[in-house]
Design a protein around this motif. Structure first.
Motif, PDB file in Angstrom:
ATOM      1  N   ASN A  39      35.906  34.167  35.644  1.00 44.78           N
ATOM      2  CA  ASN A  39      35.557  34.799  36.928  1.00 44.78           C
ATOM      3  C   ASN A  39      36.046  34.020  38.148  1.00 44.78           C
ATOM      4  O   ASN A  39      35.361  33.955  39.169  1.00 44.78           O
TER       5      ASN A  39
ATOM      6  N   THR B  90      45.486  40.980  30.312  1.00 49.13           N
ATOM      7  CA  THR B  90      45.950  41.367  31.654  1.00 49.13           C
ATOM      8  C   THR B  90      47.475  41.306  31.725  1.00 49.13           C
ATOM      9  O   THR B  90      48.114  42.188  32.308  1.00 49.13           O
TER      10      THR B  90
ATOM     11  N   ASN C 258      43.162  39.595  38.031  1.00 49.82           N
ATOM     12  CA  ASN C 258      42.076  40.324  37.374  1.00 49.82           C
ATOM     13  C   ASN C 258      40.782  39.554  37.595  1.00 49.82           C
ATOM     14  O   ASN C 258      40.569  38.498  36.998  1.00 49.82           O
ATOM     15  N   THR C 259      39.925  40.076  38.463  1.00 48.99           N
ATOM     16  CA  THR C 259      38.697  39.363  38.835  1.00 48.99           C
ATOM     17  C   THR C 259      37.667  39.358  37.706  1.00 48.99           C
ATOM     18  O   THR C 259      36.649  38.682  37.796  1.00 48.99           O
ATOM     19  N   ARG C 260      37.928  40.117  36.624  1.00 50.64           N
ATOM     20  CA  ARG C 260      36.969  40.178  35.505  1.00 50.64           C
ATOM     21  C   ARG C 260      37.382  39.301  34.334  1.00 50.64           C
ATOM     22  O   ARG C 260      36.724  39.279  33.313  1.00 50.64           O
ATOM     23  N   SER C 261      38.485  38.601  34.459  1.00 56.05           N
ATOM     24  CA  SER C 261      38.985  37.788  33.340  1.00 56.05           C
ATOM     25  C   SER C 261      38.176  36.514  33.166  1.00 56.05           C
ATOM     26  O   SER C 261      37.802  35.858  34.143  1.00 56.05           O
TER      27      SER C 261
ATOM     28  N   GLU D 226      38.211  36.114  42.094  1.00 58.72           N
ATOM     29  CA  GLU D 226      37.803  36.374  43.481  1.00 58.72           C
ATOM     30  C   GLU D 226      38.214  35.225  44.399  1.00 58.72           C
ATOM     31  O   GLU D 226      38.761  35.444  45.478  1.00 58.72           O
TER      32      GLU D 226
ATOM     33  N   SER E  43      41.141  45.034  39.632  1.00 58.14           N
ATOM     34  CA  SER E  43      39.927  45.826  39.389  1.00 58.14           C
ATOM     35  C   SER E  43      39.842  46.995  40.376  1.00 58.14           C
ATOM     36  O   SER E  43      39.029  47.902  40.203  1.00 58.14           O
ATOM     37  N   LYS E  44      40.717  46.982  41.393  1.00 58.55           N
ATOM     38  CA  LYS E  44      40.711  48.050  42.403  1.00 58.55           C
ATOM     39  C   LYS E  44      41.994  48.868  42.421  1.00 58.55           C
ATOM     40  O   LYS E  44      42.000  50.001  42.909  1.00 58.55           O
TER      41      LYS E  44
ATOM     42  N   ASP F 115      44.101  43.084  43.771  1.00 55.57           N
ATOM     43  CA  ASP F 115      42.970  42.947  42.859  1.00 55.57           C
ATOM     44  C   ASP F 115      43.080  44.055  41.818  1.00 55.57           C
ATOM     45  O   ASP F 115      42.948  45.241  42.133  1.00 55.57           O
TER      46      ASP F 115
END
Length: 551
Positions: free
Chosen positions: A223, A274, A217-220, A226, A245-246, A243
């Motif tokens: 950050n 998550t 989870n790139t928003r956790s 990524e 988020s996608k 990912d």
């Protein structure tokens, strides 16, 4: 007349030169801006059409050289899958000249059971050693030496021989975690032929193969998602790395149906929220009749609290201090355990019971009172300005602010007069309290062992797989802070298989696993739902004292 024209002409010339000196920098800036925008459009177009996983960086983290012109560069593009690096001017040539790691082999996949090394020249990892002469690679200040994008072996230019170029790749240290590209090609062909006997396919038939699926989870929290996505794609097959988020976890987990039963391991990179999202997707697999494909779940904690991760030995938070290679080793060595999951049903009073009850799934804890109020205020603040909450430290500072505020205001006082509590059908007489917390796991509040408190009183042991919930009370935010630093004990109300809580009047803050809301009069019933298959890593448990003092 001629004498008067002289000064006037000089004034005109001065005005023209002034205008020119003002306009020239503006025009140059506009031209540079136009060229930069045009260049960025061309780069984005290459990124979009390419089979490489290109990313642009303004500053490389180590000395880097372009794979085309071999010149040293500070900024440029790099492929997140194979590690190729190129300058802006050489990007198009690099994209056309070099192939990336293939997630599936082309052609007659059914006939293949191996692939050759995928050598990438230059920019080898620091402190890597040559597989032939055992000496350090990448020591010269130029584009030199080779690295295999699959097994991560490195070789000096002078040690590279023709036999190595055609040699079969063993996939290196993580061969038991990698899904080989020829395996997916074979399975794809078999599905077209409507065959399902995957047992004879290599490496399906190999005894110790335990393919891993990475869900990030790139928003956790901090950050880091990524960066981790790229590092895992380098070490594994990119098809194993998702990912969130996608792509939703339910869709990503369908890859498990192509892999051996009861062998797949999932690494969730994110916070406790998550992890809950992924476990819900796994429950959906059970409903679809895919129970034999259920994976075991490991956690890489990127969130703010990470209490579930801490309970299962994966630590209280990841900030890049452990290499990704070591994380994969930990996943391979981890032991399988069970985690209780609970159904929380909230039935509103009134409205002739026509409103549908709210149903949640709980992994960590349920609470009513000051900690739920802190979570509610934090959640409302984050919804307004999400860009401020990109750091674990900032998140905890905001929690601290709202906790301090509640110490002064005491919005949840006299809770014992507003609620009734039943444990396994038996009503409990409540002392003077501001909050009630129902625990499934050992850790709470970002690293505190709430049920144990100071550890100076006898109490029954708490486990996350015994079908029992621990119920405690707190006198307020200040009492919570005292428990965090082991200066006080909670009010232990008991253990139970079923918990029922009746909110008789007024509106109170509630939360389930960090998801808060304001709730009017209702009945909350917590019952056992199912078990989740988790992975436990010993040796990474957070020290209570250090964690509590840091809080």
């Amino acid at each position: 007349a001629a004498g008067m024209e002289g000064p006037g002409g000089a004034d005109w010339r001065l005005a023209l030169w002034t205008l020119f000196s003002v306009l020239l920098p503006v025009l140059i800036t506009a031209w540079c801006s136009f060229q930069r925008s045009r260049r960025q459009l061309l780069i984005r177009d290459i990124f979009r059409k390419s089979k490489h996983d290109w990313h642009y960086t303004d500053l490389f983290g180590q000395p880097s050289y372009c794979c085309v012109c071999a010149q040293h560069m500070l900024r440029g593009a790099f492929c997140g899958c194979c590690g190729l690096r190129a300058s802006e001017s050489c990007l198009k040539k690099a994209d056309q000249r070099f192939v990336c790691k293939e997630i599936m082999t082309r052609g007659a996949g059914a006939a293949q059971s191996s692939i050759p090394h995928h050598w990438v020249r230059g920019n080898v990892p620091l402190c890597s050693c040559c597989v032939v002469c055992k000496q350090q690679c990448g020591t010269q200040p130029k584009l030199c030496d080779y690295r295999c994008a699959w097994c991560q072996y490195t070789v000096h230019d002078e040690c590279m021989v023709d036999s190595l170029k055609t040699e079969e790749c063993t996939f290196g240290e993580f061969k038991d975690l990698i899904i080989p590209p020829y395996y997916l090609s074979t399975i794809n062909q078999m599905r077209k032929d409507k065959q399902t006997n995957y047992e004879k396919v290599v490496p399906y038939c190999r005894k110790h193969w335990m393919p891993v699926i990475v869900l990030a989870n790139t928003r956790s929290g901090n950050n880091m998602g990524e960066t981790l996505l790229g590092e895992f794609k380098m070490l594994l097959n990119p098809v194993q790395v998702f990912d969130l988020s996608k792509i939703a976890p339910a869709k990503a987990l369908q890859l498990c149906t192509l892999l051996p039963c009861n062998a797949v391991r999932v690494l969730v990179c994110g916070g406790d929220g998550t992890v809950g999202w992924v476990l819900d997707a796994i429950d959906e697999m059970k409903i679809k009749g895919q129970e034999q494909y259920i994976p075991q779940v490991a956690i890489l904690p990127l969130g703010t609290g990470n209490d579930l991760s801490n309970t299962l030995g994966w630590g209280a938070g990841y900030a890049g201090e452990v290499p990704v290679e070591q994380i994969l080793r930990n996943v391979m060595e981890a032991d399988g355990i069970k985690l209780d999951r609970w159904k929380v049903q909230v039935t509103n009073k009134g409205y002739y019971n026509l409103r549908k009850p709210k149903v949640f799934t709980m992994n960590n804890y349920f609470s009513i009172g000051p900690d739920a109020l802190m979570a509610l205020n934090f959640h409302a603040h984050r919804e307004k300005t999400p860009s401020l909450f990109s750091s674990r430290i900032i998140n905890k500072a905001v929690y601290f602010f709202y906790g301090t505020k509640d110490c002064l205001v005491q919005e949840c006082k006299d809770l014992n007069k507003k609620v009734e509590l039943e444990l396994d059908g038996e009503r409990i007489e409540l002392p003077n309290l501001e909050g009630i917390i129902v625990l499934n796991i050992g850790y709470w509040g970002g690293g505190c062992r709430l049920w144990e408190g100071m550890g100076d009183e006898p109490y029954p042991l708490a486990r996350h797989d015994d079908g029992l919930l621990e119920v405690v009370g707190v006198h307020g935010s200040f009492h919570c802070a005292q428990i965090q630093v082991k200066l006080a004990n909670p009010v232990r109300l008991g253990q139970a298989h079923t918990v029922r809580l009746i909110l008789k009047s007024s509106k109170m803050p509630m939360q389930v696993d960090g998801e808060p809301w304001a709730q009017g009069p209702c009945t909350v019933t917590i019952t056992h739902k199912t078990h989740a298959l988790m992975l436990y890593h010993s040796g990474e448990q957070t020290d209570d004292d250090a964690s509590s003092l840091s809080e």
